[in-house]
Design a protein around this motif. Structure first.
Motif, PDB file in Angstrom:
ATOM      1  N   ARG A 162      -4.491   7.066  -0.349  1.00 42.16           N
ATOM      2  CA  ARG A 162      -3.032   6.927  -0.289  1.00 42.16           C
ATOM      3  C   ARG A 162      -2.397   8.203   0.244  1.00 42.16           C
ATOM      4  N   LEU A 326       7.996   3.776  -5.152  1.00 42.11           N
ATOM      5  CA  LEU A 326       7.784   2.719  -4.161  1.00 42.11           C
ATOM      6  C   LEU A 326       6.336   2.253  -4.194  1.00 42.11           C
ATOM      7  N   ARG A 327       6.116   1.068  -3.661  1.00 37.10           N
ATOM      8  CA  ARG A 327       4.746   0.592  -3.548  1.00 37.10           C
ATOM      9  C   ARG A 327       4.164   1.135  -2.246  1.00 37.10           C
ATOM     10  N   VAL A 328       2.855   1.091  -2.141  1.00 34.73           N
ATOM     11  CA  VAL A 328       2.237   1.787  -1.009  1.00 34.73           C
ATOM     12  C   VAL A 328       2.651   1.175   0.314  1.00 34.73           C
ATOM     13  N   ASP A 329       2.762  -0.156   0.392  1.00 38.90           N
ATOM     14  CA  ASP A 329       3.149  -0.744   1.674  1.00 38.90           C
ATOM     15  C   ASP A 329       4.627  -0.523   1.963  1.00 38.90           C
ATOM     16  N   GLN A 330       5.434  -0.468   0.879  1.00 38.01           N
ATOM     17  CA  GLN A 330       6.860  -0.217   1.082  1.00 38.01           C
ATOM     18  C   GLN A 330       7.104   1.212   1.554  1.00 38.01           C
ATOM     19  N   GLU A 333       6.506   1.096   5.081  1.00 40.39           N
ATOM     20  CA  GLU A 333       7.620   0.396   5.716  1.00 40.39           C
ATOM     21  C   GLU A 333       8.796   1.346   5.904  1.00 40.39           C
TER      22      GLU A 333
END
Lengths: 372, 372, 162
Positions: A162, A326-330, A333
C-alpha cells in the motif's frame, strides 16, 4: 555551509591540503551532528505535540506527567524504546529487516539538508534544492517496502505494498503542483525562491498569493503531501484498524522508533517545502523592512520559518484527528481522478499566466494600479 | 491446498486484532487487497453460561446475564427477568415497569454510543470514539446513582428492580437528555455526513430484506434493510405500547437500502428515539412499588417459555425449561449477535480488507454474547 | 462534469464542517473532561457497590449470603457459642471472585451487617491478599459442634422447600 567552510579556511594560515581536508570534514561532522540533534529534539517534541493536540481535540488533557506539562514525555518514551527487547522475527530476512529503518530515517534526515532556515543559515545551498527534496523523499517507499518484505509478515506486506503504491502515485500531483510555483521565480534553489518572495510587507508577494493557480497548487500540494507522509486520512499503509500496524508490525524498540521519528521528520520536510515555496519561507512579515542588526534578523527569520512550518504541522495533526480513513482504491481515485488532473490543468494555467504577465503576481498588478 | 488456491493468501485476522471487537477470529482468504472468503471462528470467550444456568438458582443467574452483552447489561437483565416472570406469572408493578423502560433505553443509548464510537475508530477516526465515551460516562454515572455499578448493573431483577431510584436521578437524567441532542448533531457533523465516511460505507455490504430474513438478522441491522420490525412495537412488553416513538428504518439515503451507512445511521436515529422514550417515561413516573412481592426461593412450575426482547443489537431471547425445582433445567440463549455474525461470510466476498472492517463494525457484534 | 465538481464541493464542505467541530475543542482548553485520577478522586454516590464489608459482631451466621452468592466468593464457617448462638469463626470474602452483584447484601437479614463500602481501590500483589478475612477466629464454644457452610446450606434449603 560551503561558504562557511571557505571563510574559515581562508582565515587559516595553513595551506597543507591534508589539514584543509581534515578541517572540512570536521566542520561537516559537527554541523551534521548539530542538525541531527536539533532534528531529534524536534521529532521528540513533535510526538509530544501530536499527543497534546490529539488530547485537546478529543476533550482530554494528553501527556502531563513527565516534566512540566509533560514536556519530557518523549525522553521517557525514548528511554523506554531503547530498553525494549529488540526482536527480529525468526523467519525475517535479517538484512532487509535491520537496514530498512535506518534508510527510512536517513532519508528523512537527508531531506533537511537543502532547506534554507534563514538568510545565512542552511546546511547546503543546492542549486537543485527542490529536485533534491523530491528525489530523496521517494527513496522512503523503497525502504518501507524493504522493511515490509523483510518482516515476512502478511500484514507488513499489505502495508508495504500500500505504501509504495501510495507514495509513488502521490509524487505526481506533488511535483506538478510544485512546478506551478517554481516557474514563477524560475529557480530550483530554495534560497532564491524565498528571496524572490520578499517585499509586499513580507506577505503579499508569497507565491501562494501570486496568482489563483498557485493558490490551488498550494492546496493540491498540501493534500498530496499529507498522503506522501502517510497520515490520516491517507494512512492506509499503517491503518491500525485494518492491517494491525502496516509495514512496521514486526518492529520493536528503537527500530520502530526510527520509523516513527522518520514520519515526523517527513512531516517537517513537506511542511518546510510548503512554507518555502508557497508561504515565503523566512520572509519576516510586516517588520521585515525595518533596519535591524544581522543577528536579530537571522533569529527572527528562523523563528518565522519555524512558525510557518509548525502551523502547517498543526493543521496536519488537526486533520488527522478529525477525518476517517480512505479506502485504498479511493485513495488512488483521489490521486488520479482529482489531484493529478487538477494539478495538471493548474500547471497549464500557471504557465499561461507566466507567459502573459511574466512573473507579475496579483499583488504586483494591484500595486502598480495604485501607484499609477 | 490445490493449485488454484495458491494464488490466494490466507491471513488470520484475530483473535488479537485491533478491530475484531474482542476475540473474533476471521480466517481471511485474499487475493491481494480483495477478499475471496472469510470464515469466522468463535469460542475464544466461551464461559458456558448456559450450563452455569443449570447449576444456579433463578435469581442467582441474573448477574450472569450482565455478562452476556456487557454493553447493554440492563437489556439482558430485563429479558431474563421477563422470562422468569412469565414462567411464574408475576405481575410487575407499574413504577417498576417504567423504571425498567428508562434503564433499558438509557442503556440502549450507551450501547449505541459505543457502537458509533468503535465503528468510527474502525474507520480511522479516533476522535468520535472518545466523544462517544464521554457521553456514555453520563449514562454510567446515572446507572451508578441508581444501582451502584457502572458496567454490570444487575439492576433489573425478577419481579421488578433491585431498588428504587434515589432522589436526584430524574433531574440528572433530564439534564443528560437536554445535553444529548446537541452532541448527536455534533456526531453527524463530524462523522455521519462526512464525505469520506459516506464514501467508505455507502453501497458496501448491502443486506437485502430476503437475506436478512434468511440469516435471522434482527435489531438495527434488520431495520436498516428497510423492514420495520421492532419488538417494542410488534410485541409490546412493559409499557412500550403507551409510548410514542418512531421505529427508524433504512431508506438508502446515501446508496442502496441496507448498506453499511444505513446500518450505522440506524443507531444514531435510535439514540434520538430512545432519548424521546426516556423523556416520556420520566413524565409518567408516579410513586409506587419498585418490585413485586417475590418469595426468596423461586420454584416455578414445570414448563417451558420463550421470551424475547429488543436489545440494542437485536432480538435477545431466553428459552427456559423448568422442571419445577429451584434451578432451570435448561436455558437457551438466543443471542442477536450470533445471528448477525452469520451473514458476514456472505457479505465479505469480493470486497476489500478495509470493507471487511466496515462490515464487522456496521454489524456491531459483541463477542461475549456470541460465545456465551 | 457538473457531478465531478459537485462531488468535490461536497467533499470539501463536509470535511471543513468536521474540521470546524474539532477545532472548537482544539482551541478551547475548557472542554476537557478528564479527571486527574490520583490527585482528583471521584466520590462514589450512595449505594455504590465497592468492597464488601461485614460487621462481624452483629453477624448471626445465617449463611444466607454464602448461599445466594452466584460465584461462591464467600466462605463461612459457624460455631455455636456459649449462649447457643451461631457465630461466624470464618468469614472470608474473596474479592477476586466477587462480581459485586449485591445479591448477598440484599439477602442479609441483619441491618448494616453485610454491606458495600465506597472503597474501590484495593489492588494487591497476590490473589491471596485479595481475600478479606472477617471471621472471629476463635469463639468460646459451648459444645464443639461445628457446622460448615455446606450442611447448613442444605438444611436451610430443606426448610425452605417444606
Amino acid at each position: 555551509m560551503t561558504e562557511l567552510i571557505n571563510r574559515i579556511l581562508t582565515g587559516m594560515s595553513t595551506t597543507m591540503p591534508l589539514t584543509r581536508l581534515l578541517i572540512t570534514i570536521l566542520i561537516m561532522v559537527v554541523s551534521t551532528a548539530i542538525v541531527l540533534a536539533v532534528s531529534l529534539l524536534y521529532e521528540g517534541f513533535a510526538t509530544y505535540a501530536e499527543r497534546k493536540v490529539a488530547g485537546d481535540i478529543q476533550a482530554r488533557i494528553g501527556p502531563n506527567r513527565v516534566g512540566p506539562y509533560g514536556l519530557l514525555q518523549f525522553v521517557a518514551d525514548g528511554v523506554k524504546l531503547l530498553l525494549k527487547e529488540d526482536i527480529i522475527p525468526f523467519y525475517a530476512d535479517r538484512w532487509l529487516f535491520i537496514i530498512a529503518p535506518y534508510i527510512v530515517f536517513t532519508v528523512s534526515f537527508a531531506a533537511f539538508v537543502p532547506l534554507s532556515y534563514s538568510d545565512h543559515v542552511s546546511i547546503a545551498n543546492l542549486n537543485v534544492g527542490v529536485l533534491y527534496m523530491i528525489a530523496i523523499s521517494s527513496v522512503v517507499s523503497m525502504a518501507i517496502l524493504m522493511g515490509a518484505w523483510g518482516s515476512n509478515n502478511k500484514w507488513s506486506l499489505f502495508g508495504g505494498m500500500r505504501a509504495v503504491a501510495q507514495i509513488v502515485s502521490y509524487e505526481i500531483p506533488i511535483v506538478l503542483s510544485l512546478l506551478a510555483a517554481i516557474i514563477i521565480p524560475a529557480s530550483l534553489n530554495l534560497r532564491d525562491i524565498i528571496a524572490y518572495q520578499s517585499g509586499g510587507l513580507g506577505i503579499f508577494r508569497w507565491l501562494v498569493f501570486n496568482n489563483p493557480f498557485t493558490l490551488i497548487a498550494f492546496f493540491v500540494y498540501f493534500i498530496a503531501a499529507i498522503a506522501e507522509v502517510n497520515r490520516t486520512p491517507f494512512d492506509i499503509p499503517e491503518a491500525e484498524s485494518e492491517i494491525v500496524a502496516g509495514y512496521h508490525t514486526e518492529y520493536t524498540g528503537m527500530r520502530f522508533a526510527f520509523f516513527f521519528m522518520a514520519e515526523y521528520g517527513d512531516m517537517f520536510v513537506v511542511s518546510a517545502i510548503a512554507a518555502t515555496l508557497f508561504l515565503g519561507g523566512w520572509q519576516i512579515p510586516f517588520i521585515g523592512g525595518i533596519p535591524m542588526p544581522v543577528w536579530l534578523r537571522e533569529v527572527l527569520q528562523i523563528g518565522v520559518f519555524f512558525t510557518k512550518v509548525f502551523l502547517l504541522i498543526y493543521v496536519m495533526m488537526w486533520i488527522r484527528w478529525t477525518l476517517p480513513r480512505l479506502r485504498v482504491d479511493q485513495l488512488m481515485e483521489l490521486c488520479w481522478k482529482y489531484l493529478t488532473p487538477i494539478a495538471l490543468f493548474n500547471l497549464i494555467g500557471a504557465s499561461v499566466w507566466v507567459l502573459l504577465l511574466h512573473d507579475k503576481g496579483v499583488y504586483d498588478i494591484i500595486a502598480r494600479v495604485f501607484t499609477r | 491446498m490445490t493449485k488454484a488456491d495458491e494464488k490466494f493468501m490466507q491471513v488470520n485476522m484475530g483473535p488479537q486484532h485491533p478491530s475484531t471487537h474482542g476475540v473474533l477470529r476471521l480466517l481471511v482468504t485474499t487475493d491481494g487487497e480483495v477478499l475471496s472468503g472469510v470464515k469466522p471462528y468463535i469460542g475464544y470467550l466461551h464461559r458456558a453460561l448456559e450450563k452455569i444456568a443449570e447449576r444456579v438458582t433463578y435469581p442467582q443467574f441474573t448477574p450472569f446475564t450482565d455478562r452476556l452483552d456487557y454493553l447493554a447489561s440492563m437489556n439482558c437483565n430485563l429479558a431474563y427477568a421477563m422470562t422468569v416472570e412469565k414462567l411464574l406469572n408475576i405481575e410487575v408493578p407499574r413504577r417498576a415497569q417504567i423504571l425498567r423502560v428508562i434503564m433499558a433505553e438509557l442503556n440502549r443509548i450507551s450501547s449505541h454510543l459505543i457502537a458509533f464510537g468503535s465503528f468510527s475508530s474502525d474507520m480511522g477516526a479516533f476522535t468520535p470514539f472518545l466523544f462517544g465515551i464521554r457521553e456514555r460516562e453520563f449514562i454510567n454515572d446515572l446507572f451508578e446513582i441508581a444501582c451502584g455499578a457502572r458496567l454490570t448493573y444487575n439492576y433489573i431483577r425478577i419481579g421488578g428492580v433491585s431498588k428504587d431510584i434515589p432522589g436526584g436521578f430524574i433531574e440528572k437524567t433530564r439534564e443528560f437528555l437536554d445535553y444529548f441532542p446537541a452532541k448527536i448533531k455534533e456526531y453527524n457533523e463530524l462523522l455521519s455526513y462526512n464525505a469520506i465516511f459516506i464514501k467508505r460505507l455507502a453501497n458496501i455490504a448491502v443486506i437485502s430484506p430476503d437475506d436478512a430474513f434468511d440469516y435471522g438478522i434482527t435489531g438495527p441491522n434488520l431495520r436498516a434493510s428497510g423492514i420495520k420490525w421492532d419488538l417494542r412495537r410488534e410485541e409490546p412488553y412493559l409499557i412500550y405500547n403507551e409510548l410514542d416513538f418512531d421505529v427508524p428504518v433504512g431508506k438508502g439515503e446515501m446508496g442502496k437500502t441496507g448498506d453499511a451507512w444505513d446500518r450505522y445511521m440506524m443507531r444514531i436515529y435510535e439514540m434520538e428515539q430512545s432519548a424521546k422514550i426516556v423523556r416520556q417515561c420520566l413524565d409518567l413516573l408516579a410513586p409506587g412499588d419498585y418490585t413485586a412481592k417475590v418469595s426468596k426461593v423461586l420454584k416455578p412450575p414445570a414448563g417451558e417459555v420463550y421470551v424475547r426482547a429488543e436489545n440494542p443489537r437485536g432480538e435477545l431471547g431466553f428459552y427456559l425449561i423448568s422442571d419445577g425445582s429451584t434451578k432451570p433445567y435448561r436455558l437457551k440463549i438466543r443471542a442477536p449477535s450470533f445471528a448477525n455474525l452469520s451473514i458476514i461470510p456472505k457479505l465479505a466476498r469480493g470486497v476489500m480488507i478495509a470493507d471487511l472492517i466496515a462490515i464487522i463494525g456496521s454489524m456491531d457484534i459483541i463477542l461475549p454474547e456470541i460465545d456465551r | 462534469m457538473a457531478g465531478y465538481f459537485k462531488k468535490m464541493y461536497h467533499s470539501i464542505s463536509t470535511v471543513l464542517t468536521g474540521l470546524g467541530v474539532t477545532i472548537k475543542y482544539g482551541i478551547n482548553p475548557k472542554t476537557e473532561v478528564t479527571q486527574q485520577y490520583p490527585e482528583v478522586k471521584r466520590e462514589p454516590p450512595d449505594g455504590f457497590r465497592g468492597k464488601l464489608f461485614v460487621d462481624i459482631n452483629i453477624c448471626t451466621g445465617c449463611t444466607a449470603c454464602a448461599r445466594i452468592c452466584p460465584v461462591d466468593a464467600i466462605t463461612l464457617k459457624t460455631v455455636r457459642d456459649e449462649n447457643k448462638k451461631l457465630r461466624p469463626v470464618l468469614f472470608d470474602i474473596d474479592n477476586a471472585r466477587c462480581i459485586y452483584c449485591g445479591l448477598c447484601v440484599e439477602a442479609c437479614p441483619v441491618d448494616n451487617c453485610l454491606y458495600f463500602e465506597k472503597k474501590y481501590e484495593f489492588s494487591a500483589y497476590s490473589k491471596q491478599d485479595l481475600i478479606s478475612h472477617f471471621g472471629l477466629g476463635e469463639v468460646k464454644p459451648a459444645e464443639s459442634k461445628t457446622e460448615d457452610k455446606k450442611t447448613e446450606a442444605e438444611k436451610e434449603g430443606k426448610e425452605a422447600a417444606q
